[in-house]
Design a protein around this motif. Structure first.
Motif, PDB file in Angstrom:
ATOM      1  N   THR A 198       5.785  19.784 -25.560  1.00  0.00           N
ATOM      2  CA  THR A 198       5.515  20.515 -24.266  1.00  0.00           C
ATOM      3  C   THR A 198       5.713  19.323 -23.151  1.00  0.00           C
ATOM      4  N   VAL A 199       6.210  19.998 -22.048  1.00  0.00           N
ATOM      5  CA  VAL A 199       6.371  19.078 -20.467  1.00  0.00           C
ATOM      6  C   VAL A 199       5.087  19.560 -19.807  1.00  0.00           C
ATOM      7  N   LYS A 200       4.549  18.458 -19.425  1.00  0.00           N
ATOM      8  CA  LYS A 200       3.288  18.616 -18.459  1.00  0.00           C
ATOM      9  C   LYS A 200       3.607  18.166 -17.099  1.00  0.00           C
ATOM     10  N   ILE A 201       3.167  18.972 -16.134  1.00  0.00           N
ATOM     11  CA  ILE A 201       3.214  18.392 -14.749  1.00  0.00           C
ATOM     12  C   ILE A 201       1.809  18.218 -14.201  1.00  0.00           C
ATOM     13  N   TRP A 202       1.662  17.106 -13.562  1.00  0.00           N
ATOM     14  CA  TRP A 202       0.435  16.661 -13.217  1.00  0.00           C
ATOM     15  C   TRP A 202       0.226  16.338 -11.745  1.00  0.00           C
ATOM     16  N   SER A 203      -0.746  16.648 -11.081  1.00  0.00           N
ATOM     17  CA  SER A 203      -1.091  16.076  -9.710  1.00  0.00           C
ATOM     18  C   SER A 203      -1.981  15.219  -9.447  1.00  0.00           C
ATOM     19  N   MET A 204      -1.824  14.296  -8.478  1.00  0.00           N
ATOM     20  CA  MET A 204      -2.825  13.134  -8.152  1.00  0.00           C
ATOM     21  C   MET A 204      -3.413  13.347  -6.980  1.00  0.00           C
ATOM     22  N   LYS A 205      -3.128  14.661  -6.314  1.00  0.00           N
ATOM     23  CA  LYS A 205      -3.648  14.752  -4.779  1.00  0.00           C
ATOM     24  C   LYS A 205      -4.819  14.747  -4.616  1.00  0.00           C
ATOM     25  N   GLU A 206      -5.687  15.214  -5.446  1.00  0.00           N
ATOM     26  CA  GLU A 206      -7.240  15.200  -5.407  1.00  0.00           C
ATOM     27  C   GLU A 206      -7.813  13.587  -5.842  1.00  0.00           C
ATOM     28  N   PHE A 207      -7.070  13.166  -6.280  1.00  0.00           N
ATOM     29  CA  PHE A 207      -7.476  11.513  -6.630  1.00  0.00           C
ATOM     30  C   PHE A 207      -6.660  10.609  -5.966  1.00  0.00           C
ATOM     31  N   TRP A 208      -6.165  11.004  -4.766  1.00  0.00           N
ATOM     32  CA  TRP A 208      -5.289   9.797  -4.034  1.00  0.00           C
ATOM     33  C   TRP A 208      -6.116   8.756  -3.417  1.00  0.00           C
ATOM     34  N   THR A 209      -7.290   9.185  -3.207  1.00  0.00           N
ATOM     35  CA  THR A 209      -8.198   7.954  -2.417  1.00  0.00           C
ATOM     36  C   THR A 209      -8.299   6.897  -3.229  1.00  0.00           C
ATOM     37  N   TYR A 210      -8.466   7.174  -4.585  1.00  0.00           N
ATOM     38  CA  TYR A 210      -8.611   6.304  -5.487  1.00  0.00           C
ATOM     39  C   TYR A 210      -7.386   5.302  -5.722  1.00  0.00           C
ATOM     40  N   VAL A 211      -6.029   6.144  -5.561  1.00  0.00           N
ATOM     41  CA  VAL A 211      -4.976   5.297  -5.489  1.00  0.00           C
ATOM     42  C   VAL A 211      -4.891   4.209  -4.535  1.00  0.00           C
ATOM     43  N   GLU A 212      -5.340   4.778  -3.182  1.00  0.00           N
ATOM     44  CA  GLU A 212      -5.143   3.898  -2.035  1.00  0.00           C
ATOM     45  C   GLU A 212      -6.578   2.865  -2.311  1.00  0.00           C
ATOM     46  N   LYS A 213      -7.492   3.056  -2.890  1.00  0.00           N
ATOM     47  CA  LYS A 213      -8.448   2.054  -2.959  1.00  0.00           C
ATOM     48  C   LYS A 213      -8.145   0.656  -4.045  1.00  0.00           C
ATOM     49  N   SER A 214      -7.034   1.279  -4.593  1.00  0.00           N
ATOM     50  CA  SER A 214      -6.743   0.320  -5.944  1.00  0.00           C
ATOM     51  C   SER A 214      -5.873  -0.887  -4.942  1.00  0.00           C
ATOM     52  N   PHE A 215      -5.432  -0.580  -3.881  1.00  0.00           N
ATOM     53  CA  PHE A 215      -4.786  -1.675  -3.306  1.00  0.00           C
ATOM     54  C   PHE A 215      -5.493  -2.627  -2.489  1.00  0.00           C
ATOM     55  N   THR A 216      -6.913  -2.385  -2.073  1.00  0.00           N
ATOM     56  CA  THR A 216      -7.835  -3.237  -1.595  1.00  0.00           C
ATOM     57  C   THR A 216      -9.056  -3.502  -2.289  1.00  0.00           C
ATOM     58  N   TRP A 217      -8.892  -3.247  -3.575  1.00  0.00           N
ATOM     59  CA  TRP A 217     -10.149  -3.647  -4.518  1.00  0.00           C
ATOM     60  C   TRP A 217      -9.976  -5.061  -4.692  1.00  0.00           C
ATOM     61  N   THR A 218     -11.209  -5.648  -4.411  1.00  0.00           N
ATOM     62  CA  THR A 218     -11.341  -6.988  -4.698  1.00  0.00           C
ATOM     63  C   THR A 218     -12.363  -7.573  -5.955  1.00  0.00           C
ATOM     64  N   ASP A 219     -13.091  -6.582  -6.566  1.00  0.00           N
ATOM     65  CA  ASP A 219     -13.882  -7.004  -7.584  1.00  0.00           C
ATOM     66  C   ASP A 219     -12.901  -6.957  -8.729  1.00  0.00           C
ATOM     67  N   LEU A 220     -13.656  -7.322  -9.960  1.00  0.00           N
ATOM     68  CA  LEU A 220     -12.880  -7.162 -11.122  1.00  0.00           C
ATOM     69  C   LEU A 220     -12.192  -5.914 -11.473  1.00  0.00           C
ATOM     70  N   PRO A 221     -10.890  -5.680 -11.986  1.00  0.00           N
ATOM     71  CA  PRO A 221     -10.412  -4.690 -12.249  1.00  0.00           C
ATOM     72  C   PRO A 221     -11.061  -3.627 -13.106  1.00  0.00           C
ATOM     73  N   SER A 222     -11.782  -4.450 -14.046  1.00  0.00           N
ATOM     74  CA  SER A 222     -12.527  -3.534 -15.060  1.00  0.00           C
ATOM     75  C   SER A 222     -13.831  -2.938 -14.420  1.00  0.00           C
ATOM     76  N   LYS A 223     -14.136  -3.231 -13.133  1.00  0.00           N
ATOM     77  CA  LYS A 223     -15.349  -2.585 -12.498  1.00  0.00           C
ATOM     78  C   LYS A 223     -14.600  -1.288 -11.572  1.00  0.00           C
ATOM     79  N   PHE A 224     -13.469  -1.084 -11.574  1.00  0.00           N
ATOM     80  CA  PHE A 224     -12.840  -0.003 -10.710  1.00  0.00           C
ATOM     81  C   PHE A 224     -13.256   1.410 -11.363  1.00  0.00           C
ATOM     82  N   PRO A 225     -13.570   2.339 -10.473  1.00  0.00           N
ATOM     83  CA  PRO A 225     -13.946   3.657 -11.041  1.00  0.00           C
ATOM     84  C   PRO A 225     -12.834   4.337 -11.572  1.00  0.00           C
ATOM     85  N   THR A 226     -12.142   4.064 -12.548  1.00  0.00           N
ATOM     86  CA  THR A 226     -10.932   4.761 -13.135  1.00  0.00           C
ATOM     87  C   THR A 226     -11.234   6.279 -13.373  1.00  0.00           C
TER      88      THR A 226
END
Length: 370
Positions: A198-226
């Protein structure tokens, strides 16, 4: 490094005169004994438009294409694990603009190499099995996606080292994910394909705030709410076998399986029924003797053409802007007989590289015609 005399074996084949291009071999390098699985030009930064990277075994090598067919080695990185076998490589960019090379393979670890100071920038652990492809978001080149044998696709921030999203779960792939690609203009969309046909198409639109948050995250990467993205917005069954390469062509998708062809199709989504819809097959680009899996095609920067190797060491170059399809060139050389796992087309398509099962890199350049 052995070189083939310039001017060996011109391209053969009677093709449409208006679109036909003639390429010739201008260089052949023997990188090592182990198969080379990926080769990719740097389309992220125009300064490095003629720089490319290859992976094979536990080695990542960066080269530069110079005038007259010359290929210069710029740097080479040997992984500390002798058993590592890299399958994929992509160019990315740090926040400060410095070029990064991201490679992954059998160990399931993404190695991010800072090409500016020739050091490992970061290593990302998260996948539970080998990594089959890495791609970079051209609009935000610190974001990369990785497709894995563990049936998931992961979105990473190479600047902060954070795994932002995991595309897997209830609606995810049911076997190895072999290829993944970012939509060229819709920053929220990716397409993935794999061994579940199969080919699957995914959207990140509703999760985009997490993408933006990843640029300013200062704690350990393992503590990020993936976050887990469990349901694609579209599922297509275009092929009856493994789908090992997919690329967006505008809003259309180019994909290939082991059926000796690349298929161009349009996903027609049902607006209120996520995951459902129909597929319109638009065109097919035949590629003879291309019936083994893990052969990936490449395009020039503007997606005017696609180049793909086959299991006999030949390359087929198709015009992507014509209908019906036009074969621009068929490249063959008496010494190129083994499977070509991946090609790389230069920015303007004038140079085509291929990486082969026998550890060789071939360079083909367009012959200027009067």
């Amino acid at each position: 490094m052995s070189k083939v005399p310039i001017g060996c074996e011109p391209v053969v084949g009677s093709l449409t005169p208006s679109k036909k291009k003639e390429y010739r071999v201008t260089n052949r390098l023997q990188e090592g004994k182990r198969p080379l699985y990926a080769v990719v030009f740097n389309f992220i930064d125009a300064v490095y438009f003629n720089v490319f990277a290859t992976v094979g075994g536990n080695r990542v090598t960066v080269y530069q294409c110079l005038e007259g067919g010359v290929i210069a080695v710029l740097q080479s990185y040997i992984d500390e694990d002798k058993d590592e076998s890299f399958y994929t490589v992509s160019w990315a960019c740090n926040i400060d603009g410095s070029p990064l090379v991201v490679a992954g393979g059998i160990n399931g670890i993404l190695r991010v190499i800072d090409a500016g100071n020739e050091k490992i920038h970061k290593s990302f652990v998260g996948h539970g099995d080998s990594i089959n492809e890495i791609r970079t978001q051209a609009l935000k080149p610190s974001l990369v996606v990785s497709a894995s044998k563990d049936e998931s696709v992961r979105l990473w921030n190479v600047h902060t080292g954070i795994c932002i999203l995991v595309f897997a779960g209830a609606g995810g792939h049911r076997n190895e994910v072999l290829s993944v690609d970012f939509h060229p203009s819709d920053i929220y969309r990716i397409a993935s394909c794999g061994m579940d046909n199969t080919v699957k198409i995914w959207s990140m639109k509703e999760f985009w705030t997490y993408v933006e948050k990843s640029f300013t995250w200062t704690d350990l990467p393992s503590k990020f709410p993936t976050k887990y993205v469990q349901f694609p917005i579209f599922i297509a069954s275009v092929h009856n076998n493994y789908v090992d390469c997919n690329r967006w062509l505008g809003d259309f998708i180019l994909s290939k399986s082991v059926d000796n062809e690349i298929v161009l199709w349009e996903p027609k989504m049902k607006e209120h029924s996520p995951g459902e819809g129909t597929v319109d097959i638009l065109q097919k680009y035949p590629v003879p003797e291309c019936d083994i899996w893990f052969i990936k095609f490449s395009c020039d920067f503007h997606y005017k053409a696609a180049a793909i190797g086959n299991r006999e060491g030949k390359i087929f170059v198709w015009d992507l802007q014509t209908s019906p399809p036009t074969l621009i060139a068929r490249l063959s050389h008496v010494q190129s007989k083994l499977p070509i796992r991946q090609t790389a087309m230069s920015f303007d398509g004038s140079t085509i590289l291929s990486c082969c099962e026998d550890g060789t890199i071939w360079r083909w350049d367009v012959v200027a015609t009067s």
